[in-house]
Scaffold this motif. Structure first.
Motif, PDB file in Angstrom:
ATOM      1  N   TYR A  27      21.361 -16.038 -48.322  1.00  0.00           N
ATOM      2  CA  TYR A  27      20.996 -15.744 -46.941  1.00  0.00           C
ATOM      3  C   TYR A  27      20.173 -14.463 -46.789  1.00  0.00           C
ATOM      4  N   VAL A  28      20.097 -13.621 -47.834  1.00  0.00           N
ATOM      5  CA  VAL A  28      19.373 -12.358 -47.677  1.00  0.00           C
ATOM      6  C   VAL A  28      17.871 -12.589 -47.835  1.00  0.00           C
ATOM      7  N   ASP A  29      17.099 -11.551 -47.554  1.00  0.00           N
ATOM      8  CA  ASP A  29      15.641 -11.624 -47.590  1.00  0.00           C
ATOM      9  C   ASP A  29      15.138 -12.089 -48.961  1.00  0.00           C
ATOM     10  N   GLY A  30      14.058 -12.866 -48.942  1.00  0.00           N
ATOM     11  CA  GLY A  30      13.511 -13.413 -50.176  1.00  0.00           C
ATOM     12  C   GLY A  30      13.113 -12.353 -51.186  1.00  0.00           C
ATOM     13  N   ALA A  31      12.589 -11.218 -50.721  1.00  0.00           N
ATOM     14  CA  ALA A  31      12.192 -10.151 -51.639  1.00  0.00           C
ATOM     15  C   ALA A  31      13.389  -9.595 -52.399  1.00  0.00           C
ATOM     16  N   VAL A  32      14.560  -9.598 -51.763  1.00  0.00           N
ATOM     17  CA  VAL A  32      15.785  -9.158 -52.427  1.00  0.00           C
ATOM     18  C   VAL A  32      16.239 -10.214 -53.433  1.00  0.00           C
ATOM     19  N   GLN A  33      16.180 -11.477 -53.040  1.00  0.00           N
ATOM     20  CA  GLN A  33      16.542 -12.545 -53.968  1.00  0.00           C
ATOM     21  C   GLN A  33      15.695 -12.490 -55.238  1.00  0.00           C
ATOM     22  N   ASP A  34      14.427 -12.124 -55.084  1.00  0.00           N
ATOM     23  CA  ASP A  34      13.508 -12.130 -56.234  1.00  0.00           C
ATOM     24  C   ASP A  34      13.826 -11.057 -57.271  1.00  0.00           C
ATOM     25  N   VAL A  35      14.511  -9.978 -56.879  1.00  0.00           N
ATOM     26  CA  VAL A  35      14.861  -8.938 -57.861  1.00  0.00           C
ATOM     27  C   VAL A  35      16.284  -9.097 -58.365  1.00  0.00           C
ATOM     28  N   ALA A  36      17.004 -10.084 -57.855  1.00  0.00           N
ATOM     29  CA  ALA A  36      18.406 -10.266 -58.244  1.00  0.00           C
ATOM     30  C   ALA A  36      18.514 -10.915 -59.620  1.00  0.00           C
ATOM     31  N   ASP A  37      19.578 -10.585 -60.305  1.00  0.00           N
ATOM     32  CA  ASP A  37      19.879 -11.245 -61.583  1.00  0.00           C
ATOM     33  C   ASP A  37      20.541 -12.593 -61.356  1.00  0.00           C
ATOM     34  N   TYR A  38      21.293 -12.686 -60.284  1.00  0.00           N
ATOM     35  CA  TYR A  38      21.931 -13.944 -59.911  1.00  0.00           C
ATOM     36  C   TYR A  38      21.826 -14.106 -58.404  1.00  0.00           C
ATOM     37  N   VAL A  39      21.424 -15.306 -57.973  1.00  0.00           N
ATOM     38  CA  VAL A  39      21.376 -15.647 -56.550  1.00  0.00           C
ATOM     39  C   VAL A  39      22.288 -16.844 -56.364  1.00  0.00           C
ATOM     40  N   GLY A  40      23.135 -16.814 -55.331  1.00  0.00           N
ATOM     41  CA  GLY A  40      24.049 -17.931 -55.163  1.00  0.00           C
ATOM     42  C   GLY A  40      24.758 -17.902 -53.835  1.00  0.00           C
ATOM     43  N   ASP A  41      25.688 -18.847 -53.682  1.00  0.00           N
ATOM     44  CA  ASP A  41      26.555 -18.856 -52.501  1.00  0.00           C
ATOM     45  C   ASP A  41      27.820 -18.076 -52.840  1.00  0.00           C
ATOM     46  N   SER A  42      28.761 -18.030 -51.929  1.00  0.00           N
ATOM     47  CA  SER A  42      29.942 -17.187 -52.115  1.00  0.00           C
ATOM     48  C   SER A  42      30.725 -17.568 -53.370  1.00  0.00           C
ATOM     49  N   TYR A  43      30.868 -18.862 -53.626  1.00  0.00           N
ATOM     50  CA  TYR A  43      31.629 -19.306 -54.787  1.00  0.00           C
ATOM     51  C   TYR A  43      30.919 -18.936 -56.088  1.00  0.00           C
ATOM     52  N   GLY A  44      29.624 -19.250 -56.171  1.00  0.00           N
ATOM     53  CA  GLY A  44      28.876 -18.951 -57.381  1.00  0.00           C
ATOM     54  C   GLY A  44      28.867 -17.469 -57.699  1.00  0.00           C
ATOM     55  N   LEU A  45      28.712 -16.637 -56.671  1.00  0.00           N
ATOM     56  CA  LEU A  45      28.670 -15.192 -56.892  1.00  0.00           C
ATOM     57  C   LEU A  45      30.041 -14.633 -57.253  1.00  0.00           C
ATOM     58  N   ALA A  46      31.100 -15.215 -56.707  1.00  0.00           N
ATOM     59  CA  ALA A  46      32.453 -14.781 -57.080  1.00  0.00           C
ATOM     60  C   ALA A  46      32.705 -15.041 -58.561  1.00  0.00           C
ATOM     61  N   LYS A  47      32.276 -16.211 -59.045  1.00  0.00           N
ATOM     62  CA  LYS A  47      32.430 -16.522 -60.464  1.00  0.00           C
ATOM     63  C   LYS A  47      31.644 -15.537 -61.325  1.00  0.00           C
ATOM     64  N   GLN A  48      30.426 -15.234 -60.897  1.00  0.00           N
ATOM     65  CA  GLN A  48      29.604 -14.289 -61.656  1.00  0.00           C
ATOM     66  C   GLN A  48      30.258 -12.910 -61.705  1.00  0.00           C
ATOM     67  N   ALA A  49      30.746 -12.448 -60.552  1.00  0.00           N
ATOM     68  CA  ALA A  49      31.327 -11.110 -60.478  1.00  0.00           C
ATOM     69  C   ALA A  49      32.503 -10.966 -61.435  1.00  0.00           C
ATOM     70  N   ALA A  50      33.245 -12.051 -61.635  1.00  0.00           N
ATOM     71  CA  ALA A  50      34.420 -11.994 -62.498  1.00  0.00           C
ATOM     72  C   ALA A  50      34.054 -11.960 -63.976  1.00  0.00           C
ATOM     73  N   ALA A  51      32.816 -12.345 -64.314  1.00  0.00           N
ATOM     74  CA  ALA A  51      32.465 -12.526 -65.726  1.00  0.00           C
ATOM     75  C   ALA A  51      31.385 -11.575 -66.236  1.00  0.00           C
ATOM     76  N   LEU A  52      30.865 -10.699 -65.388  1.00  0.00           N
ATOM     77  CA  LEU A  52      29.702  -9.894 -65.760  1.00  0.00           C
ATOM     78  C   LEU A  52      30.021  -8.810 -66.793  1.00  0.00           C
ATOM     79  N   ASP A  53      29.062  -8.599 -67.689  1.00  0.00           N
ATOM     80  CA  ASP A  53      29.121  -7.495 -68.640  1.00  0.00           C
ATOM     81  C   ASP A  53      28.098  -6.447 -68.203  1.00  0.00           C
ATOM     82  N   CYS A  54      28.553  -5.475 -67.433  1.00  0.00           N
ATOM     83  CA  CYS A  54      27.668  -4.436 -66.911  1.00  0.00           C
ATOM     84  C   CYS A  54      28.522  -3.257 -66.468  1.00  0.00           C
ATOM     85  N   ASP A  55      27.866  -2.172 -66.088  1.00  0.00           N
ATOM     86  CA  ASP A  55      28.594  -1.013 -65.571  1.00  0.00           C
ATOM     87  C   ASP A  55      28.655  -1.009 -64.049  1.00  0.00           C
ATOM     88  N   GLU A  56      27.597  -1.525 -63.430  1.00  0.00           N
ATOM     89  CA  GLU A  56      27.510  -1.524 -61.966  1.00  0.00           C
ATOM     90  C   GLU A  56      27.090  -2.896 -61.447  1.00  0.00           C
TER      91      GLU A  56
END
Length: 308
Positions: A27-56
């Motif tokens: 739902y966010v602006d397209g320019a923001v989506q274009d710099v994202a590592d992952y774009v998704g809906d609430s479910y897809g992003l929740a799964k990503q957040a639980a599995a990411l290897d990063c500091d921030e």
């Protein structure tokens, strides 16, 4: 004055330097989506957040999304470009109502939509998204369900699962609630070839006009993979960016109701704010109190387990 190209370059550099990952909602602006590592809906992003290897994690979305990411990744720093971007629906649910319902209906299952605060999640038995709600509620052993906060998604589920008895919280998404039946009919008259794709946060009095009802990701999939020449999209118009990226060259046409569904809170998330929070470390999402953390994380984790 920096343009989007300069800002995007700086975001990519800062991500490398800070070992940061940007998650962006459709739902966010397209320019923001274009710099994202992952774009998704609430479910897809929740799964990503639980599995990411990063500091921030930089979460380009609204407050409950950043809060959920922090709950699922408590060891990571979670930043929000627009920490003032709330969700009106999430404010329509409270723990006191859940307590009253449990007292009146012993043994009832409390199911909360992901669009909710950590405190409401902690008071619930399981969390759901529009992508997995039907599957998860069907799997629950309890017949009685209290669904909070969205009455429209709850009503949709009650029709899909007639063996369950639903009690519905009176909350709603103001954007989807405002969809007018007359405007749906107007587009259908002008473009009878268009297939109608609709989010279940829409009221039941307009869902009857839909050819497909489903999550944001589901709507995008239908628009991309369907064989109709045109589609009426009935959800927040930020999804068009992803749909057009995936359908380039197909010649498909996409329409929205005359009053375009725009989420003012999602619009607060800009490319400049993404850059600023990465550069300055602002908008950090704190962990809720320990007891809330434990309950809310359990509800989210149970969702991820049941949705597999």
């Amino acid at each position: 004055m920096e343009d989007d190209k300069d800002l995007a370059e700086e975001v990519r550099r800062l991500k490398r330097e800070r070992r940061a990952v940007v998650l962006a909602h459709y739902y966010v602006d397209g320019a923001v989506q274009d710099v994202a590592d992952y774009v998704g809906d609430s479910y897809g992003l929740a799964k990503q957040a639980a599995a990411l290897d990063c500091d921030e994690i930089v979460f380009a979305g609204v407050r409950f999304m950043g809060e959920s990411a922090k709950l699922l990744s408590p060891d990571k720093r979670v930043l929000m470009p627009a920490p003032d971007a709330g969700c009106p629906m999430a404010a329509m649910a409270d723990v006191e109502t859940i307590d009253r319902v449990r007292a009146a209906h012993p043994g009832i299952a409390v199911v909360c939509y992901v669009n909710s605060t950590a405190a409401v999640k902690a008071a619930s038995d399981v969390c759901v998204t529009s992508s997995n709600a039907e599957r998860i509620v069907a799997a629950l052993p309890q017949r009685q369900i209290f669904f909070t906060p969205d009455r429209h998604l709850g009503h949709y589920l009650s029709e899909k699962l007639p063996d369950k008895e639903f009690i519905l919280n009176p909350g709603f998404c103001p954007i989807h609630e405002a969809v007018q039946l007359s405007e749906i009919e107007e587009v259908k008259r002008a473009h009878p070839e268009a297939r109608v794709l609709m989010h279940p946060e829409c009221p039941q009095w307009v869902l009857g006009e839909a050819d497909y009802v489903g999550s944001t990701a589901g709507i995008i999939k239908q628009a991309v993979e369907g064989d109709a020449p045109a589609y009426l999209i009935v959800t927040v118009c930020g999804v068009l960016h992803e749909i057009e990226k995936r359908t380039g060259g197909q010649g498909k046409r996409f329409y929205f109701p005359r009053t375009r569904p725009v989420c003012p809170n999602m619009r607060k998330v800009t490319l400049r704010k993404v850059r600023d929070c990465l550069r300055d470390g602002t908008g950090e999402v704190p962990l809720p109190p320990a007891d809330v953390c434990t309950g809310a994380r359990a509800a989210l984790t149970r969702m991820l387990d049941l949705a597999r």
